[in-house]
Motif scaffolding. Structure first.
Motif, PDB file in Angstrom:
ATOM      1  N   TRP A 200       0.812  -0.907   0.384  1.00  0.00           N
ATOM      2  CA  TRP A 200       0.250  -0.133   0.179  1.00  0.00           C
ATOM      3  C   TRP A 200       0.440   0.961  -0.106  1.00  0.00           C
ATOM      4  O   TRP A 200       0.349   2.164  -0.888  1.00  0.00           O
ATOM      5  CB  TRP A 200      -1.146   0.233   1.061  1.00  0.00           C
ATOM      6  N   LEU A 201       2.604   1.459   0.557  1.00  0.00           N
ATOM      7  CA  LEU A 201       3.041   2.307   1.104  1.00  0.00           C
ATOM      8  C   LEU A 201       3.586   2.581  -0.382  1.00  0.00           C
ATOM      9  O   LEU A 201       4.334   4.261  -0.825  1.00  0.00           O
ATOM     10  CB  LEU A 201       3.953   2.169   2.149  1.00  0.00           C
ATOM     11  N   TYR A 202       4.053   1.907  -1.054  1.00  0.00           N
ATOM     12  CA  TYR A 202       4.753   1.288  -2.006  1.00  0.00           C
ATOM     13  C   TYR A 202       3.742   2.536  -2.988  1.00  0.00           C
ATOM     14  O   TYR A 202       3.473   2.981  -3.494  1.00  0.00           O
ATOM     15  CB  TYR A 202       4.940   0.378  -2.816  1.00  0.00           C
ATOM     16  N   LYS A 203       1.953   2.474  -3.598  1.00  0.00           N
ATOM     17  CA  LYS A 203       1.386   2.973  -4.189  1.00  0.00           C
ATOM     18  C   LYS A 203       1.081   4.286  -3.798  1.00  0.00           C
ATOM     19  O   LYS A 203       0.925   5.121  -4.002  1.00  0.00           O
ATOM     20  CB  LYS A 203      -0.224   2.218  -4.504  1.00  0.00           C
ATOM     21  N   TYR A 204       0.890   4.334  -2.488  1.00  0.00           N
ATOM     22  CA  TYR A 204       0.543   5.387  -2.229  1.00  0.00           C
ATOM     23  C   TYR A 204       1.264   5.980  -0.929  1.00  0.00           C
ATOM     24  O   TYR A 204       1.064   5.842   0.167  1.00  0.00           O
ATOM     25  CB  TYR A 204      -0.592   5.594  -1.037  1.00  0.00           C
ATOM     26  N   PRO A 205       2.497   6.509  -1.322  1.00  0.00           N
ATOM     27  CA  PRO A 205       3.020   6.720   0.081  1.00  0.00           C
ATOM     28  C   PRO A 205       3.266   7.572   1.336  1.00  0.00           C
ATOM     29  O   PRO A 205       3.678   7.281   2.049  1.00  0.00           O
ATOM     30  CB  PRO A 205       4.992   7.706  -0.678  1.00  0.00           C
ATOM     31  N   ASP A 206       2.422   8.308   1.041  1.00  0.00           N
ATOM     32  CA  ASP A 206       1.712   9.580   1.304  1.00  0.00           C
ATOM     33  C   ASP A 206       0.035   8.952   2.353  1.00  0.00           C
ATOM     34  O   ASP A 206       0.094   9.888   3.474  1.00  0.00           O
ATOM     35  CB  ASP A 206       1.647  11.285   1.062  1.00  0.00           C
ATOM     36  N   SER A 207       0.360   7.244   2.368  1.00  0.00           N
ATOM     37  CA  SER A 207      -1.114   7.394   2.837  1.00  0.00           C
ATOM     38  C   SER A 207      -0.856   7.564   4.858  1.00  0.00           C
ATOM     39  O   SER A 207       0.323   6.738   5.040  1.00  0.00           O
ATOM     40  CB  SER A 207      -1.397   6.372   2.853  1.00  0.00           C
ATOM     41  N   GLU A 208      -1.978   7.707   5.264  1.00  0.00           N
ATOM     42  CA  GLU A 208      -2.034   6.885   6.463  1.00  0.00           C
ATOM     43  C   GLU A 208      -2.699   5.903   6.728  1.00  0.00           C
ATOM     44  O   GLU A 208      -3.338   4.912   5.966  1.00  0.00           O
ATOM     45  CB  GLU A 208      -3.309   7.992   7.226  1.00  0.00           C
ATOM     46  N   ILE A 209      -1.246   5.212   7.926  1.00  0.00           N
ATOM     47  CA  ILE A 209      -1.815   3.359   8.456  1.00  0.00           C
ATOM     48  C   ILE A 209      -2.781   3.502   9.729  1.00  0.00           C
ATOM     49  O   ILE A 209      -1.626   4.452  10.678  1.00  0.00           O
ATOM     50  CB  ILE A 209      -1.005   3.172   8.079  1.00  0.00           C
ATOM     51  N   VAL A 210      -3.779   3.835   9.598  1.00  0.00           N
ATOM     52  CA  VAL A 210      -4.296   3.010  11.306  1.00  0.00           C
ATOM     53  C   VAL A 210      -5.253   1.857  11.473  1.00  0.00           C
ATOM     54  O   VAL A 210      -5.506   1.457  11.187  1.00  0.00           O
ATOM     55  CB  VAL A 210      -5.669   4.642  10.938  1.00  0.00           C
ATOM     56  N   LEU A 211      -4.700   1.691  12.840  1.00  0.00           N
ATOM     57  CA  LEU A 211      -4.449   0.776  13.332  1.00  0.00           C
ATOM     58  C   LEU A 211      -5.730   0.986  14.407  1.00  0.00           C
ATOM     59  O   LEU A 211      -6.328   1.592  15.009  1.00  0.00           O
ATOM     60  CB  LEU A 211      -4.329   0.100  14.036  1.00  0.00           C
ATOM     61  N   THR A 212      -7.207   0.420  14.843  1.00  0.00           N
ATOM     62  CA  THR A 212      -8.250   0.562  15.098  1.00  0.00           C
ATOM     63  C   THR A 212      -8.813  -1.109  15.405  1.00  0.00           C
ATOM     64  O   THR A 212      -8.680  -2.316  15.291  1.00  0.00           O
ATOM     65  CB  THR A 212      -9.133   1.044  14.803  1.00  0.00           C
ATOM     66  N   GLY A 213     -10.067  -1.117  16.181  1.00  0.00           N
ATOM     67  CA  GLY A 213     -10.267  -2.546  16.771  1.00  0.00           C
ATOM     68  C   GLY A 213      -9.401  -3.346  18.120  1.00  0.00           C
ATOM     69  O   GLY A 213      -8.881  -2.491  18.658  1.00  0.00           O
ATOM     70  N   GLY A 214     -10.149  -4.074  18.389  1.00  0.00           N
ATOM     71  CA  GLY A 214     -10.492  -4.420  19.997  1.00  0.00           C
ATOM     72  C   GLY A 214      -8.749  -4.565  20.450  1.00  0.00           C
ATOM     73  O   GLY A 214      -8.260  -4.681  21.690  1.00  0.00           O
ATOM     74  N   ASP A 215      -8.203  -5.352  18.932  1.00  0.00           N
ATOM     75  CA  ASP A 215      -6.703  -5.798  19.225  1.00  0.00           C
ATOM     76  C   ASP A 215      -6.052  -4.813  18.817  1.00  0.00           C
ATOM     77  O   ASP A 215      -4.720  -5.329  18.948  1.00  0.00           O
ATOM     78  CB  ASP A 215      -6.872  -7.055  18.815  1.00  0.00           C
TER      79      ASP A 215
END
Ligand SMILES: Nc1ncnc2c1ncn2[C@@H]1O[C@H](COP(=O)(O)OP(=O)(O)OP(=O)(O)O)[C@@H](O)[C@H]1O
Ligand SMILES: CC(C)(CO)[C@@H](O)C(=O)NCCC(=O)O
Ligand SMILES: [K+]
Length: 253
Positions: A200-215
């Motif tokens: 994903w970062l290769y395709k969208y280098p300026d992307s935000e990456i967010v972890l969510t959910g119970g774990d």
């Protein structure tokens, strides 16, 4: 504070393992909590107008989203309820059967941080959902969540024990049953997720990456223990779905 910004309302996300609640004053998320499904105390069919959630009355406007149709029905009978549907989500290219939780979390991530964004939701199921800078859904993936992976091994075999989600990654080359399950599930999971993030970062280098959910916090911790090179690009935010619902509420559906 003017009347608009102090207006109180409740957000409810009906997930597969539990109900996720948010209490808002205007745009401010003041409190969040979880309850179990079929909770008698908050069953609106039993206490139509006076059910209390802590000290909050359920006469407040309630915005509901659900991935569990049987639970949705309970809440639709409650006055002052709006149900969010996929058509309400201002993202392009969503497929018809995508989970509303995934769509809301992705919208929330873009609204709170920025587009493009990749959301990794570590709940009952673990999902990845990627949106580009034009708010267009690019694609994603669904796999069994962490707990479910451990549970499925123990429930479908005679000899494998039921174990809690471990705090430590441990050794890759394990020397007993528990550690072998931990190693097998966790190292496979984190290396797999890394390939998704890296792609994903290769395709969208300026992307935000967010972890969510119970774990999410535990998953982040595993990445840290594994010295993940992109760790500083990962954000943990347990409230993505609430940011998504807030963003919809602003549109005044
Ligand atoms: N009290 C709890 N009850 C259930 N799950 C919990 C609890 N505390 C932590 N968890 C973890 O949260 C995970 C479930 O995540 P979450 O609550 O986001 O799932 P969910 O309600 O099914 O929502 P979703 O439909 O988004 O997956 C489980 O794998 C479990 O390890
Ligand atoms: C994948 C789950 C179970 C995650 O909560 C939910 O988003 C869902 O039921 N989704 C429907 C299928 C899909 O998203 O393609
Ligand atoms: K199902």
């Amino acid at each position: 504070m003017n009347r608009e910004t102090s207006k109180e309302w409740l957000a409810l996300m009906i997930g597969n393992s539990r109900l996720h609640w948010g209490y808002f004053q205007g745009e401010i998320l003041q409190n969040t909590w979880n309850t179990t499904h079929h909770d008698q105390l908050i069953d609106p069919l039993i206490l139509p107008n006076h059910c209390l959630l802590g000290n909050l009355s359920l006469t407040l406007p309630l915005i509901v989203a659900s991935v569990v149709p049987s639970q949705t029905k309970l809440w639709q009978n409650y006055q002052n309820t709006v149900l969010i549907n996929l058509e309400d989500i201002p993202l392009n290219n969503l497929y018809q059967t995508i989970g509303i939780d995934r769509a809301l979390a992705a919208l929330g991530a873009g609204d709170k941080y920025h587009f493009p964004c990749l959301v990794i939701d570590a709940g009952t199921a673990l999902t990845l959902t990627g949106i580009d800078s034009d708010r267009t859904f690019i694609g994603g993936a669904i796999l069994p969540g962490l707990k479910l992976q451990f549970n499925s091994l123990s429930t479908k075999t005679a000899a494998l024990p039921n174990i809690d989600l471990p705090k430590k990654l441990g050794d890759r080359w394990a020397g007993n049953t528990e550690n072998a399950m931990i190693s097998g599930i966790l190292y496979t999971l984190i290396s797999g997720i890394k390939t998704f993030i890296n792609d994903w970062l290769y395709k969208y280098p300026d992307s935000e990456i967010v972890l969510t959910g119970g774990d999410a916090a535990q998953l982040y911790d595993y990445f840290q223990q594994d010295n993940y090179e992109h760790l500083e690009e990962l954000t943990v935010d347990h409230n993505l779905i609430f940011w998504g619902i807030r963003s919809i509420n602003r549109l005044d559906i």
